[in-house]
Design an enzyme around this catalytic site. Structure first.
Site, PDB file in Angstrom:
ATOM      1  N   HIS A  90       1.075  -1.024   0.185  1.00 31.54           N
ATOM      2  CA  HIS A  90      -0.142   0.179  -0.350  1.00 31.54           C
ATOM      3  C   HIS A  90       0.928   1.462   0.006  1.00 31.54           C
ATOM      4  O   HIS A  90       1.098   1.194   0.778  1.00 31.54           O
ATOM      5  CB  HIS A  90      -1.048  -0.031   1.032  1.00 31.54           C
ATOM      6  CG  HIS A  90      -1.839   0.808   1.310  1.00 31.54           C
ATOM      7  ND1 HIS A  90      -2.194   2.311   1.073  1.00 31.54           N
ATOM      8  CD2 HIS A  90      -3.255   0.131   0.986  1.00 31.54           C
ATOM      9  CE1 HIS A  90      -3.628   2.526   0.997  1.00 31.54           C
ATOM     10  NE2 HIS A  90      -4.113   1.678   1.045  1.00 31.54           N
ATOM     11  N   ASP A  91       0.692   1.979  -1.215  1.00 30.40           N
ATOM     12  CA  ASP A  91       2.022   2.992  -1.619  1.00 30.40           C
ATOM     13  C   ASP A  91       1.596   4.188  -0.245  1.00 30.40           C
ATOM     14  O   ASP A  91       2.636   4.755   0.097  1.00 30.40           O
ATOM     15  CB  ASP A  91       2.129   3.468  -2.892  1.00 30.40           C
ATOM     16  CG  ASP A  91       0.401   4.124  -3.520  1.00 30.40           C
ATOM     17  OD1 ASP A  91      -0.851   3.494  -2.900  1.00 30.40           O
ATOM     18  OD2 ASP A  91       0.386   4.631  -4.405  1.00 30.40           O
ATOM     19  N   SER A 116      -7.149   7.143   1.734  1.00 23.49           N
ATOM     20  CA  SER A 116      -5.903   7.163   0.398  1.00 23.49           C
ATOM     21  C   SER A 116      -6.072   8.320  -1.041  1.00 23.49           C
ATOM     22  O   SER A 116      -4.662   9.544  -1.164  1.00 23.49           O
ATOM     23  CB  SER A 116      -5.521   5.857   0.035  1.00 23.49           C
ATOM     24  OG  SER A 116      -5.543   5.019   0.720  1.00 23.49           O
ATOM     25  N   HIS A 163      -8.434  20.410 -51.762  1.00 25.73           N
ATOM     26  CA  HIS A 163      -8.746  18.876 -51.615  1.00 25.73           C
ATOM     27  C   HIS A 163      -6.979  18.826 -52.462  1.00 25.73           C
ATOM     28  O   HIS A 163      -6.756  18.338 -52.787  1.00 25.73           O
ATOM     29  CB  HIS A 163      -8.966  18.944 -52.954  1.00 25.73           C
ATOM     30  CG  HIS A 163     -10.671  19.348 -53.253  1.00 25.73           C
ATOM     31  ND1 HIS A 163     -11.721  18.242 -52.018  1.00 25.73           N
ATOM     32  CD2 HIS A 163     -11.594  20.194 -53.611  1.00 25.73           C
ATOM     33  CE1 HIS A 163     -12.886  19.028 -52.697  1.00 25.73           C
ATOM     34  NE2 HIS A 163     -12.918  20.454 -52.403  1.00 25.73           N
ATOM     35  N   SER A 292      19.969  14.121 -43.740  1.00 27.10           N
ATOM     36  CA  SER A 292      20.321  13.011 -44.574  1.00 27.10           C
ATOM     37  C   SER A 292      21.648  12.644 -44.360  1.00 27.10           C
ATOM     38  O   SER A 292      22.638  13.110 -44.745  1.00 27.10           O
ATOM     39  CB  SER A 292      19.481  12.611 -46.373  1.00 27.10           C
ATOM     40  OG  SER A 292      19.292  11.298 -46.099  1.00 27.10           O
ATOM     41  N   ARG A 306       8.814  16.062 -35.410  1.00 24.83           N
ATOM     42  CA  ARG A 306       8.586  15.388 -34.162  1.00 24.83           C
ATOM     43  C   ARG A 306       7.308  15.900 -33.933  1.00 24.83           C
ATOM     44  O   ARG A 306       6.611  15.223 -33.252  1.00 24.83           O
ATOM     45  CB  ARG A 306       9.614  16.095 -33.838  1.00 24.83           C
ATOM     46  CG  ARG A 306      10.199  15.737 -31.769  1.00 24.83           C
ATOM     47  CD  ARG A 306      11.172  16.089 -31.487  1.00 24.83           C
ATOM     48  NE  ARG A 306      12.053  15.738 -31.343  1.00 24.83           N
ATOM     49  CZ  ARG A 306      13.555  16.216 -30.656  1.00 24.83           C
ATOM     50  NH1 ARG A 306      13.708  17.214 -30.459  1.00 24.83           N
ATOM     51  NH2 ARG A 306      14.434  15.986 -31.751  1.00 24.83           N
TER      52      ARG A 306
END
Length: 489
Positions: A90-91, A116, A163, A292, A306
């Protein structure tokens, strides 16, 4: 020993899994917000706030006990707490025991009357609030950068696309306002989520406050305790009703706003990647940067890529939040715990990381007007057909005859472009046809790109003045303090 018989030193810091969000992407500030140090020191602060409120409302708690706890807020023995958790499974109780050993005088009143979730849920709400406080200025910084960009290029004509096919002209600045408006919506959603956050407070095991009624035997005092603990913890309001936990609908609202931010980041950075392919706009590129390993000439849009990668993960996390909320049976189940630890932290860390990169991108976008102009010149001749017809009609020409002439000439020019890869020679064909001699002197003015952008420049000015500048005023102090963002990786 590994599965292949290899001797492995598992004690090495590089032999365990480390999240790329902490090793590569997210800021130190956001990492600390989800750290064990922040989490467990906040637990201790909450126990102190509970003791202070209980003392103020009449329980026998001394100043010495509170001072003893305050002296040990950050002095956490993580190894001892881990050992206790292995014993107790039990933390919270593990940390109660460790804190009690450090504070023997205060030990009898630590966690008094609480469950808790008093520390678990209230800490999560503090972390959510602090996380949003970190993200909002980052969103504002992106908005500021894009405001400068939109203003600078509000009158530069560029080919519009619908489009992903050439359409009427717009301007570079007007296109940027489309991205910018999305981020204005994100700022509003994140700010609303921040303003709507409340505190779970002192609600007891199933939200009935029964344990606190045992302590005080006075409903008014129990209600006052709830409010006082919230104020000591930086909140003006508590959730009026809870089960054992605050409703996980709160997490849904917060993660929803973060996932929505992810969609804005992905949309803008996808557009930048398309424009980079056209060589119209590029993200910043350092002198020593390698695009590259095999193709030295390449300038890959790695920052935008990223951002898209992080944003895609961020958007996917929303399903975790809604699914977790939907299966919280009755007053609560524990299958939210592990999922929350992953979802909330990764949502904030991913948003933080993506915004850091996007702020860096928007500090130095590079525009190539000559490339943009060349692309306009390839398509504008076809778009000028209606203007040419109107000019001929004003000189006494027959609209239907003129229309047919232009149809034939434009198809001939189109064949040169599509079948033979040549430049668009439509205007040369118009100039070479004696039928159009009455308007030859006007053709250049009829092809001025700025006459094809409508109110784009004015729309940019109006939008910035009416919508963006008032928002940025909210953040003027924090934006003044901010330094340019550089990326280590």
């Amino acid at each position: 020993m590994g599965s292949n018989g290899e001797d492995i030193d598992y004690s090495s810091p590089y032999a365990n899994y480390r999240s790329p969000l902490s090793t590569r992407y997210a800021s130190k500030e956001m990492q600390y917000n989800f750290s064990d140090q922040k989490k467990f020191s906040t637990w201790r602060k909450l126990w102190i706030n509970l003791a202070k409120a209980e003392k103020e409302l009449g329980l026998d708690i001394t100043d010495a006990q509170i001072k003893e706890m305050e002296a040990n807020v950050h002095n956490i023995n993580f190894d001892e707490a881990a050992a206790e958790e292995r014993l107790t499974r039990h933390d919270v109780m593990a940390h109660v025991h460790v804190f009690a050993k450090q504070c023997p005088t205060a030990a009898p009143i630590i966690h008094l009357g609480a469950t808790s979730c008093f520390v678990g849920d209230n800490t999560d709400l503090i972390v959510l609030k602090d996380g949003l406080d970190l993200l909002l200025p980052r969103v504002a910084a992106v908005i500021r950068n894009m405001t400068h960009f939109s203003e600078q290029y509000k009158s530069l004509p560029t080919l519009g696309f619908t489009h992903l096919q050439p359409a009427q002209l717009t301007t570079v600045g007007k296109r940027a306002t489309l991205w910018l408006y999305d981020f204005l919506m994100d700022e509003r959603a994140l700010r609303r989520a921040r303003e709507d956050l409340r505190f779970r407070g002192a609600k007891g095991t199933t939200g009935t406050q029964a344990s606190f009624m045992q302590l005080f035997e006075d409903g008014a005092k129990v209600r006052a305790l709830d409010q006082l603990v919230a104020k000591l913890s930086g909140f003006q309001k508590t959730y009026p009703v809870t089960g054992q936990t605050y409703t996980r609908k709160v997490d849904v609202e917060v993660v929803s706003s973060l996932s929505s931010l992810g969609s804005s980041i992905h949309k803008m950075c996808s557009d930048l990647r398309l424009l980079a392919n056209m060589k119209e706009i590029e993200e910043p590129f350092e002198k020593s940067q390698i695009g590259s390993s095999a193709m030295p000439y390449k300038r890959n849009p790695m920052r935008s890529e990223r951002c898209c990668a992080l944003a895609r993960h961020l958007m996917a996390l929303f399903s975790n939040a809604v699914n977790t909320h939907s299966v919280q049976w009755l007053e609560r189940t524990l299958d939210d715990s592990a999922n929350k630890r992953l979802t909330l932290s990764e949502a904030f860390l991913s948003a933080d990381a993506a915004l850091l990169v996007l702020e860096n991108i928007t500090q130095g976008l590079v525009v190539y007007p000559k490339v943009i102009e060349r692309r306009i010149n390839q398509e504008l001749p076809f778009m000028s057909a209606e203007n040419l017809i109107m000019a001929m009609v004003k000189k006494g020409g027959d609209r239907q005859v003129c229309h047919e002439k232009i149809r034939v000439l434009s198809q001939e020019a189109g064949a040169q472009v599509k079948q033979f890869g040549k430049d668009n020679d439509f205007l040369d064909r118009v100039r070479g046809d004696s039928y159009f001699s009455p308007i030859l002197s006007e053709i250049d003015s009829l092809l001025d790109p700025s006459t094809y952008t409508g109110r784009a420049a004015d729309q940019v000015t109006e939008f910035l003045e009416e919508e963006v500048f008032p928002l940025l005023e909210r953040y003027q102090d924090v934006l003044k303090q901010e330094n340019p963002v550089t990326l280590n990786i």
